[in-house]
Design a protein around this motif. Structure first.
Motif, PDB file in Angstrom:
ATOM      1  N   HIS A 297      55.212  36.699  50.944  1.00  0.00           N
ATOM      2  CA  HIS A 297      54.362  35.509  50.863  1.00  0.00           C
ATOM      3  C   HIS A 297      54.573  34.565  52.036  1.00  0.00           C
ATOM      4  O   HIS A 297      53.775  33.635  52.225  1.00  0.00           O
ATOM      5  CB  HIS A 297      54.623  34.780  49.541  1.00  0.00           C
ATOM      6  CG  HIS A 297      54.065  35.485  48.342  1.00  0.00           C
ATOM      7  ND1 HIS A 297      52.712  35.536  48.081  1.00  0.00           N
ATOM      8  CD2 HIS A 297      54.660  36.178  47.345  1.00  0.00           C
ATOM      9  CE1 HIS A 297      52.501  36.228  46.957  1.00  0.00           C
ATOM     10  NE2 HIS A 297      53.669  36.624  46.507  1.00  0.00           N
ATOM     11  N   SER A 298      55.619  34.789  52.822  1.00  0.00           N
ATOM     12  CA  SER A 298      55.882  33.944  53.988  1.00  0.00           C
ATOM     13  C   SER A 298      55.167  34.424  55.239  1.00  0.00           C
ATOM     14  O   SER A 298      55.161  33.728  56.259  1.00  0.00           O
ATOM     15  CB  SER A 298      57.393  33.888  54.281  1.00  0.00           C
ATOM     16  OG  SER A 298      58.088  33.325  53.197  1.00  0.00           O
ATOM     17  N   THR A 299      54.579  35.616  55.170  1.00  0.00           N
ATOM     18  CA  THR A 299      53.991  36.212  56.368  1.00  0.00           C
ATOM     19  C   THR A 299      52.575  36.700  56.114  1.00  0.00           C
ATOM     20  O   THR A 299      52.153  36.902  54.973  1.00  0.00           O
ATOM     21  CB  THR A 299      54.843  37.405  56.850  1.00  0.00           C
ATOM     22  OG1 THR A 299      54.961  38.369  55.787  1.00  0.00           O
ATOM     23  CG2 THR A 299      56.225  36.948  57.274  1.00  0.00           C
ATOM     24  N   GLN A 300      51.840  36.906  57.194  1.00  0.00           N
ATOM     25  CA  GLN A 300      50.543  37.569  57.147  1.00  0.00           C
ATOM     26  C   GLN A 300      50.572  38.708  58.159  1.00  0.00           C
ATOM     27  O   GLN A 300      51.286  38.649  59.160  1.00  0.00           O
ATOM     28  CB  GLN A 300      49.422  36.583  57.465  1.00  0.00           C
ATOM     29  CG  GLN A 300      49.572  35.840  58.781  1.00  0.00           C
ATOM     30  CD  GLN A 300      48.523  34.780  58.967  1.00  0.00           C
ATOM     31  OE1 GLN A 300      47.450  34.835  58.355  1.00  0.00           O
ATOM     32  NE2 GLN A 300      48.787  33.799  59.816  1.00  0.00           N
ATOM     33  N   VAL A 301      49.814  39.731  57.882  1.00  0.00           N
ATOM     34  CA  VAL A 301      49.906  40.966  58.668  1.00  0.00           C
ATOM     35  C   VAL A 301      48.800  41.032  59.715  1.00  0.00           C
ATOM     36  O   VAL A 301      47.634  40.741  59.436  1.00  0.00           O
ATOM     37  CB  VAL A 301      49.831  42.193  57.741  1.00  0.00           C
ATOM     38  CG1 VAL A 301      49.765  43.482  58.560  1.00  0.00           C
ATOM     39  CG2 VAL A 301      51.035  42.227  56.803  1.00  0.00           C
TER      40      VAL A 301
END
Length: 314
Positions: A297-301
């Motif tokens: 939830h802390s990152t986006q791909v």
């Protein structure tokens, strides 16, 4: 099925009357009023409202400011200003700052443990265990500052695909009342380790554990605006965080109604959400308190396809 008026959710908040301990014959200690924290400094709340925080025996400990829409705008503006520079820092640099925060928290462990006992009524042993686990949790997230950056993916075409984990940007976080120090550290630590800046609403019942971290942040080389703390009503502050167009993700750990409101309202600007619908979790458990979902939830791909040509087809 939850039925409530979305338009009125979190729209109002109340102010407590001035509180004095004793019956007139006792000496009155100096009142302590906590300010808000954003942009690397303590700020007075926009509205002249405060909330009285009491011990389990009912004695007044302090008063905290009630945040409103203007405070949310100011905090998000500070977070937006700080996040790009924070993301450009080397993983090693972010790692060292998180280690420094953990070390400074460990130095103040007795004070935080005493505060936990006074506010929540847990035993001294339980309070010391929560503070020790909070320190360990910071060290854990610090270790992930240079990990979870991405992988190499398979592809049906010639070449390869690089999967890159980029930070979300600005994350709004509404913390639960359970394990007020540990839950705050677990959520905040994971987010900033992966280069995000955060606007955090601490535990509504026990906010002093998070507000006491002001001094820790100020002595740990943490850049101003990376961590911003707005005390007050969880639902009231969350309402304006989730409606803010510059907030990229919202984590809400509170009521069922609040969780539904966050998901419903976030659809307006396609904001990433993480809610618990009032189920709660065991923050001392490794999986529930520091599992991979925190990093997810802390990152986006971002996927990047690297072509290699026909020569690699042989």
């Amino acid at each position: 099925k939850l039925n409530f008026d979305m338009a009125k959710f979190g729209a109002s908040y109340s102010a407590d009357c001035p509180a004095i301990n004793g019956n007139g014959s006792e000496a009155i200690s100096v009142d302590r009023t906590y300010k808000l924290y954003y942009g690397g400094a303590q700020k007075r709340p926009d509205a002249a409202y405060s909330r009285v925080i009491r011990t389990v025996e009912g004695k007044v400990m302090a008063q905290i400011g009630e945040s409103n829409r203007k405070d949310v705008r100011n905090a998000v503006e500070a977070a937006a200003k700080a996040q790009p520079a924070w993301a450009k820092k080397s993983p090693f640099n972010r790692q060292q700052i998180l280690y420094y925060i953990a070390e400074n928290l460990e130095i103040r462990k007795r004070g935080f443990a005493r505060r936990l006992v006074e506010l929540t009524g847990v035993s001294t042993e339980e309070a010391e265990a929560e503070v020790a686990l909070a320190v360990a949790r910071l060290f854990y997230w610090a270790a992930y500052a240079d990990k979870y950056g991405g992988t190499v993916q398979e592809t049906q075409l010639y070449g390869t695909v690089i999967k890159i984990h980029e930070p979300m940007g600005i994350i709004g976080i509404a913390c639960p009342d359970k394990s007020p120090l540990l839950s705050f550290v677990s959520l905040m630590g994971a987010a900033i380790a992966r280069s995000n800046s955060v606007v955090v609403v601490p535990s509504e019942k026990y906010p002093l554990l998070a507000l006491d971290l002001y001094q820790v942040f100020e002595t740990s080389d943490l850049p101003g605006g990376v961590v911003n703390i707005l005390s007050g009503s969880r639902d009231h502050v969350s309402k304006y965080l989730v409606e803010h167009q510059n907030v990229d993700a919202m984590w809400y750990f509170g009521s069922q109604e609040g969780s539904k409101f966050v998901e419903h309202t976030s659809a307006v600007n396609v904001k990433r959400t993480w809610v618990d619908y009032g189920v709660g979790r065991d923050w001392t458990d490794d999986k529930q308190g520091r599992g991979e979902e925190f990093l997810y939830h802390s990152t986006q791909v971002k996927n990047v396809w690297l072509t290699m040509g026909d020569i690699f087809a042989n």
